[in-house]
Design a protein around this motif. Structure first.
Motif, mmCIF file in Angstrom:
data_model
loop_
_atom_site.group_PDB
_atom_site.id
_atom_site.type_symbol
_atom_site.label_atom_id
_atom_site.label_comp_id
_atom_site.label_asym_id
_atom_site.label_seq_id
_atom_site.Cartn_x
_atom_site.Cartn_y
_atom_site.Cartn_z
ATOM 1 N N TYR A 29 0.912 -1.218 -0.079
ATOM 2 C CA TYR A 29 -0.122 0.006 -0.121
ATOM 3 C C TYR A 29 1.048 1.194 -0.132
ATOM 4 O O TYR A 29 1.772 1.127 0.369
ATOM 5 N N VAL A 31 0.781 4.028 1.600
ATOM 6 C CA VAL A 31 1.404 4.193 2.837
ATOM 7 C C VAL A 31 2.656 3.464 3.469
ATOM 8 O O VAL A 31 3.484 4.080 4.231
ATOM 9 N N VAL A 45 7.547 14.448 2.923
ATOM 10 C CA VAL A 45 6.117 14.403 2.985
ATOM 11 C C VAL A 45 5.481 13.397 2.091
ATOM 12 O O VAL A 45 6.164 13.287 1.013
ATOM 13 N N GLU A 46 4.306 13.096 2.277
ATOM 14 C CA GLU A 46 3.692 11.922 1.648
ATOM 15 C C GLU A 46 3.220 12.394 0.100
ATOM 16 O O GLU A 46 3.280 11.433 -0.507
ATOM 17 N N GLY A 47 3.132 13.627 0.039
ATOM 18 C CA GLY A 47 2.379 14.075 -1.144
ATOM 19 C C GLY A 47 3.296 13.826 -2.550
ATOM 20 O O GLY A 47 2.804 13.861 -3.622
ATOM 21 N N TYR A 50 2.616 10.180 -4.426
ATOM 22 C CA TYR A 50 1.572 9.854 -5.173
ATOM 23 C C TYR A 50 1.662 10.077 -6.781
ATOM 24 O O TYR A 50 1.439 9.288 -7.697
ATOM 25 N N PRO A 51 2.272 11.316 -7.168
ATOM 26 C CA PRO A 51 2.445 11.699 -8.452
ATOM 27 C C PRO A 51 3.618 10.818 -9.200
ATOM 28 O O PRO A 51 3.198 10.350 -10.133
ATOM 29 N N THR A 54 1.840 7.279 -9.580
ATOM 30 C CA THR A 54 0.990 7.345 -10.943
ATOM 31 C C THR A 54 1.797 7.486 -12.311
ATOM 32 O O THR A 54 1.609 6.570 -13.233
ATOM 33 N N TYR A 64 -1.458 -2.244 -10.159
ATOM 34 C CA TYR A 64 -1.917 -2.191 -8.883
ATOM 35 C C TYR A 64 -3.361 -2.990 -8.701
ATOM 36 O O TYR A 64 -3.911 -3.212 -9.790
ATOM 37 N N GLN A 71 -10.006 0.550 7.764
ATOM 38 C CA GLN A 71 -10.427 2.285 8.025
ATOM 39 C C GLN A 71 -10.431 2.833 6.743
ATOM 40 O O GLN A 71 -9.452 3.003 6.058
ATOM 41 N N GLY A 72 -11.640 3.268 6.252
ATOM 42 C CA GLY A 72 -11.657 4.165 5.165
ATOM 43 C C GLY A 72 -11.956 3.559 3.902
ATOM 44 O O GLY A 72 -12.212 2.202 3.730
ATOM 45 N N PRO A 73 -11.472 4.238 2.880
ATOM 46 C CA PRO A 73 -11.596 3.762 1.253
ATOM 47 C C PRO A 73 -10.839 2.485 1.126
ATOM 48 O O PRO A 73 -10.034 2.316 1.559
ATOM 49 N N ARG A 75 -8.030 0.504 -0.629
ATOM 50 C CA ARG A 75 -6.554 1.046 -0.959
ATOM 51 C C ARG A 75 -6.120 0.122 -2.110
ATOM 52 O O ARG A 75 -6.371 -0.990 -2.428
ATOM 53 N N LYS A 76 -5.202 1.095 -2.793
ATOM 54 C CA LYS A 76 -4.531 0.558 -3.888
ATOM 55 C C LYS A 76 -3.095 -0.128 -3.527
ATOM 56 O O LYS A 76 -2.329 0.376 -3.014
ATOM 57 N N TYR A 78 0.448 -1.838 -4.812
ATOM 58 C CA TYR A 78 1.155 -1.647 -6.041
ATOM 59 C C TYR A 78 2.086 -2.832 -6.121
ATOM 60 O O TYR A 78 2.433 -3.250 -5.040
#
Lengths: 109, 193
Positions: A29, A31, A45-47, A50-51, A54, A64, A71-73, A75-76, A78
């Protein structure tokens, strides 16, 4: 000269390589990848991640699958594709060469 | 007591304090702008949205049902500001000058606000500009003609957005808010005197 900036640029250069290296062990995942890279102080930083994920997925290096999450949506998760494995092998070689070159220059008295 | 806003993030509904909502909205917008050059910006944004939803969920429990400003700020620190994400060059670079324009400054004017406006554009003390004009007026009144022409040509900075442009501050909701508050404080001070 700003050493922080140089450091950031160096880290940025090896980031893609590190992501592939983490994913080569098992599918993860995003994270989990982030936590490992954070521990090694490669990203701040995590941000940032993501790019890159992708982009690597679009380049055919990663694939993926969706997994439910407690917890939550969903997950992807990879993982490396065959192409990703070949690519990582290439990068491994480049890295070894780089380390050797730099050491050669540094140790020359 | 605060108003809350109900939003959908990654398919989950969240209640946010209205100030927290405004902060998050601005953050998402700035991220969207950051990734707008990417061919799959929509996918990146939805990944990030999903992650924010997950981080919000971890901050809620039966006794805490609303996302506050503190939660949003924590999540923003984890994900990082657009500048840090884009390559680690902190935004200490000078603000974009393209937005900067010359206006006449009605707030600091002595005659027409020409000198004050030009100084605001150059980031100078207005008195330097005034002295330059005064010196130019001495031989044959050239400075006077120049002053009148500039008075006619330069528009007056009337709106808050124009005043921000004059000082080279980016025109954002936050800046307009700050600027309006500043003006309000000045007026209040004058009334007290």
């Amino acid at each position: 000269m700003n050493t922080d900036n140089t450091k950031a640029q160096m880290r940025k250069g090896i980031l893609e390589y590190c992501i592939l290296a983490v994913l080569s062990r098992n599918s993860c995942y995003a994270v989990d990848v982030i936590n490992e890279l954070k521990k090694a102080e490669v990203i701040v930083v995590e941000g940032t991640l993501y790019p890159l994920l992708t982009r690597q997925k679009n380049a055919g290096l990663l694939s993926y699958r969706w997994e439910e999450s407690p917890q939550g949506p969903p997950r992807k998760y990879y993982e490396l594709t065959e192409l990703g494995k070949i690519y990582l092998n290439e990068l491994d070689k480049v890295w070894e060469e780089l380390v050797e070159s730099v050491n050669q220059i540094r140790d020359k008295k | 007591m605060k108003t809350t806003v109900n939003i959908n993030l990654g398919g989950y509904a969240f209640n946010l304090d209205d100030d927290a909502y405004e902060r998050l909205r601005q953050y998402m917008k700035s991220l969207e702008k950051e990734f707008s050059g990417e061919p799959s910006s929509a996918e990146i944004m939805s990944d990030i949205e999903g992650r924010i939803a997950e981080l919000f969920k971890m901050r809620l429990n039966p006794y805490k049902q609303v996302i506050t400003m503190k939660d949003v700020e924590e999540v923003m620190a984890i994900l990082g500001s657009p500048e840090v994400i884009s390559g680690g060059e902190p935004s200490d670079a000078s603000p974009p000058r393209s937005q900067r324009r010359i206006y006449r400054d009605p707030d600091r004017r002595i005659i027409g606000g020409v000198c004050a406006g030009i100084s605001a554009y150059l980031n100078w003390d207005p008195w330097i500009m005034r002295i330059i004009f005064a010196v130019l007026i001495l031989p044959g009144g050239f400075g006077l003609a120049l002053y009148v022409i500039l008075w006619i040509v330069l528009p007056e900075a009337k709106t808050t957005a124009q005043k921000l442009e004059m000082r080279g501050d980016p025109v954002t909701v936050d800046n307009i808010k700050d600027s309006v508050k500043q003006e309000f404080d000045t007026v209040k001070k004058k009334m007290n005197l």
